[in-house]
Design an enzyme around this catalytic site. Structure first.
Site, short mmCIF file in Angstrom:
data_model
loop_
_atom_site.label_atom_id
_atom_site.label_comp_id
_atom_site.label_asym_id
_atom_site.label_seq_id
_atom_site.Cartn_x
_atom_site.Cartn_y
_atom_site.Cartn_z
N ASN A 85 42.34 32.04 44.37
CA ASN A 85 41.74 32.15 45.70
C ASN A 85 41.90 30.87 46.48
O ASN A 85 41.96 29.78 45.90
CB ASN A 85 40.27 32.53 45.58
N HIS B 144 46.70 28.26 44.16
CA HIS B 144 47.38 28.61 45.41
C HIS B 144 46.87 27.81 46.60
O HIS B 144 47.06 28.20 47.75
CB HIS B 144 47.21 30.12 45.69
N CYS C 148 50.87 19.20 56.94
CA CYS C 148 52.12 19.19 57.73
C CYS C 148 53.27 19.49 56.77
O CYS C 148 53.45 18.78 55.78
CB CYS C 148 52.31 17.83 58.39
N CYS D 55 54.35 14.20 63.44
CA CYS D 55 55.67 14.86 63.53
C CYS D 55 55.74 15.96 64.58
O CYS D 55 56.82 16.49 64.81
CB CYS D 55 56.07 15.49 62.22
N GLY E 81 38.49 39.69 38.52
CA GLY E 81 38.88 40.16 39.85
C GLY E 81 40.30 39.84 40.27
O GLY E 81 40.54 39.48 41.41
N SER F 220 44.42 41.40 40.09
CA SER F 220 45.27 42.54 39.74
C SER F 220 46.36 42.12 38.74
O SER F 220 47.01 42.98 38.15
CB SER F 220 45.93 43.11 41.00
N VAL G 246 36.91 46.03 38.70
CA VAL G 246 36.49 47.40 39.03
C VAL G 246 37.55 48.42 38.59
O VAL G 246 37.26 49.60 38.50
CB VAL G 246 36.18 47.57 40.54
N ALA H 169 32.17 42.02 39.26
CA ALA H 169 31.91 40.79 38.49
C ALA H 169 30.48 40.31 38.69
O ALA H 169 29.86 39.77 37.78
CB ALA H 169 32.90 39.71 38.92
P1 NAD Z 1 44.49 41.30 44.41
O1 NAD Z 1 44.10 41.68 45.77
O2 NAD Z 1 45.87 41.58 43.96
O3 NAD Z 1 43.53 42.03 43.38
C1 NAD Z 1 42.13 41.99 43.49
C2 NAD Z 1 41.53 42.56 42.23
O4 NAD Z 1 40.13 42.45 42.33
C3 NAD Z 1 41.87 44.04 42.01
O5 NAD Z 1 42.34 44.22 40.69
C4 NAD Z 1 40.52 44.74 42.23
O6 NAD Z 1 40.39 45.88 41.42
C5 NAD Z 1 39.56 43.65 41.82
N1 NAD Z 1 38.21 43.73 42.41
C6 NAD Z 1 37.85 44.17 43.64
N2 NAD Z 1 36.52 44.04 43.81
C7 NAD Z 1 36.03 43.50 42.67
C8 NAD Z 1 34.74 43.11 42.22
N3 NAD Z 1 33.65 43.23 43.00
N4 NAD Z 1 34.60 42.57 40.97
C9 NAD Z 1 35.67 42.44 40.16
N5 NAD Z 1 36.94 42.79 40.53
C10 NAD Z 1 37.10 43.31 41.75
O7 NAD Z 1 44.12 39.76 44.24
P2 NAD Z 1 44.76 38.63 43.30
O8 NAD Z 1 45.06 39.19 41.98
O9 NAD Z 1 43.86 37.46 43.43
O10 NAD Z 1 46.18 38.26 43.92
C11 NAD Z 1 46.47 38.26 45.27
C12 NAD Z 1 46.70 36.94 45.99
O11 NAD Z 1 45.92 37.08 47.15
C13 NAD Z 1 46.23 35.67 45.35
O12 NAD Z 1 47.32 34.89 45.18
C14 NAD Z 1 45.30 35.01 46.37
O13 NAD Z 1 45.81 33.73 46.72
C15 NAD Z 1 45.38 35.85 47.60
N6 NAD Z 1 44.09 36.18 48.25
C16 NAD Z 1 43.05 35.34 48.18
C17 NAD Z 1 41.85 35.68 48.77
C18 NAD Z 1 40.71 34.70 48.68
O14 NAD Z 1 40.95 33.49 48.64
N7 NAD Z 1 39.47 35.17 48.63
C19 NAD Z 1 41.71 36.90 49.42
C20 NAD Z 1 42.82 37.75 49.49
C21 NAD Z 1 44.02 37.38 48.90
#
Ligand code: NAD
Length: 245
Positions: free
Chosen positions: A101, A118, A126, A151, A188, A190, A215, A233
C-alpha cells in the site's frame, strides 16, 4: 474461534511475525482496491492511469486521478486491522510490516518497522533529480500539476507505477524480513502483483507458518497458506491481539 486460538498460541510460542499487506487492509479505511473497481477506479482504469508510460506521456491527465487518490488518502484513518498490527508490534510479536500500500496508514497507526514496497503517496519525487517534498493538501490546488523547483519536471507521487522498478532498499529489506520470520501474515492482497507477490513464498520456503486473511481465496490459499481466515481483516486481527493480552 478455535482456529484463532490456535494461531494466537502459535504466535505466542514462535513470535517473530511479519505481515505482508495489500489494498484489502485499507478498504475499511475508505480506500478502494484496484481490483474491486469501486470508487475512483470506476472512472480511472489503473492499468492505464497507474502506468509510468501514461504519466510520462501525459502528466496532466494522470494528475487528475492522482489528485482524487490523494484526497481519498488524506481523509483515510487506520482501520481496526492496522491498529491491531501496531499493537502486535508494541507487544513484541510483530517484527515488520511489508506493505504494497502507498497510503501511509501503517505509519499513522503507529508501526515503526514498515517497508513500503511500492512507495508512499504522501511524498512527491522529481523523476529527474530524485528530490523529494511532502505531498501536502496545498498541492491539490496546483494546476495542471506540481513541478520540481530545480528541474521544472512534473513531480510524481513517490510511488512505484506499473512499469517501474521496486526501490532496491525496500526489496533487500523485505527479502531479509521474509526469510527470517517464523510466522507470516498475508493480509488483503490478491497476490497477483509481482515481484511483491513472491514475498510470502520466500517465507514459506524458509519454514514460516503462513496465516492468510482475505474476503476471498487467492493464489496463496491453496498453495502455501496454513491457516485461512475468510472475511474482513478487521474482524480477526483485533481478536488475535485480545487473545495474546
Ligand atoms: P488488490 O486490489 O489486487 O487486492 C485486494 C485484496 O483485498 C483482494 O484479494 C480482496 O479480496 C481483499 N480484500 C478486500 N477487502 C478486504 C478486507 N476487508 N479484509 C481483507 N481482505 C480484503 O490489491 P493488492 O494485492 O494490494 O495489489 C494491488 C496494487 O494496488 C498494490 O500494488 C498497491 O500498491 C495498489 N493499491 C494500493 C492501495 C492503497 O495504498 N490503499 C489501494 C489500491 C491499490
Amino acid at each position: 474461534m478455535d482456529t484463532i486460538k490456535k494461531v494466537a498460541e502459535i504466535i505466542k510460542e514462535k513470535k517473530n511475525v511479519v505481515a505482508f499487506t495489500g489494498a484489502g487492509i485499507s478498504v475499511e479505511s475508505g480506500i478502494p482496491t484496484f481490483r474491486g473497481a469501486q470508487g475512483l477506479w470506476e472512472r480511472y482504469d489503473p492499468d492505464e492511469y497507474a502506468h509510468i508510460s501514461s504519466f510520462n506521456r501525459n502528466p496532466e491527465k494522470v494528475w487528475m486521478m492522482l489528485r482524487e487518490m490523494a484526497q481519498v488518502i488524506f481523509e483515510a484513518k487506520p482501520s481496526a486491522a492496522h491498529e491491531a498490527l501496531s499493537e502486535l508490534e508494541k507487544m513484541g510479536y510483530l517484527r515488520a510490516v511489508i506493505t504494497q500500500n502507498v497510503d501511509g496508514l501503517h505509519h499513522l497507526a503507529g508501526n515503526k518497522n514498515v517497508i513500503e514496497y511500492h512507495g508512499n503517496h504522501r511524498w512527491l519525487v522529481c523523476p529527474l533529480c530524485r528530490g523529494k517534498t511532502p505531498f501536502t493538501k496545498d498541492v491539490l490546488s496546483i494546476f495542471p500539476y506540481p513541478r520540481c523547483e530545480t528541474c521544472q519536471r512534473a513531480l510524481k507521487p513517490d510511488v512505484v507505477f506499473f512499469g517501474e522498478n521496486i526501490p532496491i532498499e525496500a526489496m533487500i529489506r523485505a527479502n531479509e524480513e521474509a526469510k527470517n520470520c517464523n510466522v507470516m501474515f498475508i493480509i488483503g492482497t490478491s497476490g497477483v502483483v509481482y515481484p511483491a507477490a513472491e514475498i510470502p513464498y520466500i517465507s514459506k520456503s524458509h519454514g514460516a507458518i503462513i496465516v492468510e486473511f482475505n474476503v476471498e481465496r487467492t493464489p496463496f490459499t491453496n498453495s502455501i497458506t496454513d491457516y485461512f481466515f475468510a472475511g474482513s481483516a478487521s474482524s480477526f486481527l483485533p481478536e488475535i491481539v485480545k487473545m495474546l493480552r
